[in-house]
Scaffold this active site. Structure first.
Site, PDB file in Angstrom:
ATOM      1  N   ASN A 295       0.791  -1.238   0.000  1.00  0.00           N
ATOM      2  CA  ASN A 295       0.000   0.000   0.000  1.00  0.00           C
ATOM      3  C   ASN A 295       0.826   1.293   0.000  1.00  0.00           C
ATOM      4  OD1 ASN A 295       0.648  -0.627   2.673  1.00  0.00           O
ATOM      5  ND2 ASN A 295      -1.164   0.391   3.468  1.00  0.00           N
TER       6      ASN A 295
ATOM      7  N   GLU B  42       4.098  -4.814  12.246  1.00  0.00           N
ATOM      8  CA  GLU B  42       3.159  -3.701  12.083  1.00  0.00           C
ATOM      9  C   GLU B  42       2.012  -4.246  11.248  1.00  0.00           C
ATOM     10  OE1 GLU B  42       5.491  -0.452  10.545  1.00  0.00           O
ATOM     11  OE2 GLU B  42       6.612  -0.273  12.407  1.00  0.00           O
TER      12      GLU B  42
ATOM     13  N   GLU C  93       8.722   0.681  16.451  1.00  0.00           N
ATOM     14  CA  GLU C  93       9.915   1.141  15.743  1.00  0.00           C
ATOM     15  C   GLU C  93       9.938   2.662  15.750  1.00  0.00           C
ATOM     16  OE1 GLU C  93      11.224  -1.000  12.258  1.00  0.00           O
ATOM     17  OE2 GLU C  93      10.040  -2.755  12.779  1.00  0.00           O
TER      18      GLU C  93
END
Ligand code: NAD
Length: 485
Positions: free
Chosen positions: A153, A252, A465
């Site tokens: 994406n 993530e 992160e």
């Protein structure tokens, strides 16, 4: 318009390889084939990991100032090729070119590398003096070969968000970009090659997930850590695959962000923020705010202006700077997204806007476009409000109290991000503190300092992160205790 043709290659040990099995790459806005990419088999993945493993010996010992210099050269070259990279990202993703603004989007891509190059050069060791005069210090050692597995994406942004810290802290990298978007990663490899990153320090292998390049990487014994961004279900699979070789993981994952609009807002500003939160990257955005919730006293007034603003979005040729809504990544994804809309409609939802495909001139009539879609009359427990739709679809629900807003906002398995819109500072703090989300934006969307932790709660991820948080993930901490005797 001239269609470019991209013959994408792996980048292994400083060499570009055509590979054997090649798959087609499609332009989401027309579904035309714009190139091919190779699918790495176990031997090619092994070659990339071995190259990274060999390069680790010298890269991990390269003085940090030297690594910083090389990474700055890498980032500078990215900036120099900003226009080209902006176009490449649109060929890959189908996102409007205006959202790839070289001074904003590509600058951030380059900054992902510069930021960590500088951070690694200025952070690291700590020392502690004990009462008995002994000295303890903490050495930060790079971990080894980092497998970086990324989604389709926002490819260039997410790839460099991992490449920057991995390399800056002295690891070597094998990047596996998403199969839908291999072109940008190949361009990054070309830039890395040109600026002289030593062979094997940065490798790129292409291919799919299961029983392909992705899976082979997650099981390779020489891969010491995996930074993965993608779907929650994929994260679970990767965790299981990595368990036997006990790799360090950072995930993530998916999101289903709430966007809470309180009655005291400036309506025009709230509408502008909400349109961006729902439709940036045609809604294919983990951080998006597709669950719009508006306090009842302003519900009707907000909705009227919001729908009017959505009507002004212009789907079409993503290379046209006037276009504000791009194409979805693939026909099967478009089908999945419209499936959610149709299910909601069948259950009695009102589709106030969209739900259908725009009438576009050839060749964009064959692209994966969906009109901006605004839905009301759903329950927050419905599938469309609970699952990641990942398209230009927003549901709008009314709420009465702060407590209710918080409860509904937290009532999903995800916890990646949230937007809170209010002028009341006390309320902003109360609500932000109560939300289960890795990032909360108050009165804006998608603005972030790279020094803060980034990641998700609940099913949206594991670990954080960013600056110090990346340092912790991408390095091993060793304690050395020195006697004074
Ligand atoms: P995906 O999980 O299908 O794929 C992501 C990557 O994983 C791809 O490179 C794919 O080839 C690879 N992969 C798939 N199966 C694998 C396996 N078994 N082993 C190893 N690798 C495998 O995700 P996607 O559809 O590309 O991306 C969309 C998803 O990413 C959404 O859920 C979105 O929310 C999430 N996302 C999260 C963030 C975040 O920061 N939290 C950012 C962007 C996207």
């Amino acid at each position: 318009m001239d269609r470019p043709r991209f013959e994408v290659e792996h980048y292994i040990g400083g060499e570009f390889r055509k590979g054997r099995n090649r798959f087609e790459v499609f332009y989401p806005a027309t579904n035309e084939v714009i190139g091919t990419a190779p699918e790495a088999g176990p031997d090619e993945v092994d070659a990339a990991v071995q190259a990274a493993h060999r390069a680790f010996a010298s890269w991990s010992r390269t003085p940090v100032a030297e690594r910083r210099k090389i990474l700055h050269a890498f980032a500078r070259a990215i900036r120099e090729e900003a226009e080209e990279l902006a176009r490449v990202e649109t060929w890959d993703v189908g996102r409007p070119i205006r959202e790839n603004n070289p001074q904003v989007y590509i600058a951030r891509v380059a900054n992902n590398i510069e930021f960590f190059a500088d951070f690694a050069a200025t952070h690291g060791s700590e020392a502690f003096l004990m009462d008995n005069g002994y000295v303890n210090y903490v050495q930060r050692m790079p971990v080894g070969v980092a497998a970086l597995i990324t989604p389709w994406n926002v490819p260039l942004l997410l790839e460099t968000w991992k490449i920057g810290p991995a390399l800056a802290f002295g690891n070597t990298v094998v990047l596996k970009p998403a199969e839908y978007t291999p072109i940008g990663a190949w361009k990054l490899a070309q830039i890395a090659h040109r600026v002289g990153l030593p062979p094997g320090v940065f490798n790129v292998v292409h291919g799919f997930g299961p029983n392909s390049a992705g899976e082979f990487l997650t099981k390779h014994p020489l891969v010491r850590l995996i930074s993965f961004t993608g779907e929650t279900t994929t994260g679970k699979t990767i965790m299981a695959a990595a368990a036997p070789t006990l790799k360090r993981l950072s995930f993530e994952l998916g999101g289903k962000g709430p966007n809470l609009v309180f009655e005291d807002v400036d309506l025009d500003r709230a509408v502008e923020v909400s349109v961006r939160a729902a439709f940036f990257n045609q809604g294919e955005f983990c951080l998006a705010g597709p669950r719009l919730m508006v306090q009842r006293p302003v519900f009707d007034a907000f909705l009227e202006r919001f729908v009017a603003a959505c009507e002004r979005l212009r789907p079409g040729d993503p290379m046209d700077p006037e276009t504000t809504l791009g194409a979805l990544i693939a026909p099967e994804h478009l089908e999945r997204v419209t499936g959610y809309v149709e299910e909601a409609r069948a259950q009695g939802a009102q589709v106030l806007l969209g739900g259908d495909r725009p009438q576009l001139p050839a060749p964009f009539d064959r692209g994966n476009f969906l009109n901006p879609t605004v839905i009301t009359g759903v329950r927050h427990t419905d599938r469309i409000c609970q699952e990641e739709v990942f398209g230009p679809v927003v549901t709008v629900l009314p709420f009465d109290t702060e407590e209710e807003a918080i409860e509904v906002a937290n009532g999903v398995t995800y916890g990646l991000s949230a937007v809170v819109q209010t002028k009341d500072v006390g309320r902003a703090i109360r609500v932000a503190n109560a939300l289960e989300a890795g990032t909360v934006w108050v009165n804006d969307f998608f603005v972030r300092d790279l020094r803060v932790p980034f990641g998700g709660m609940k099913s949206s991820g594991i670990g954080r992160e960013g600056a110090q948080y990346s340092l912790e993930f991408y390095t091993e901490a060793k304690t050395v205790c020195l006697s004074n005797r």
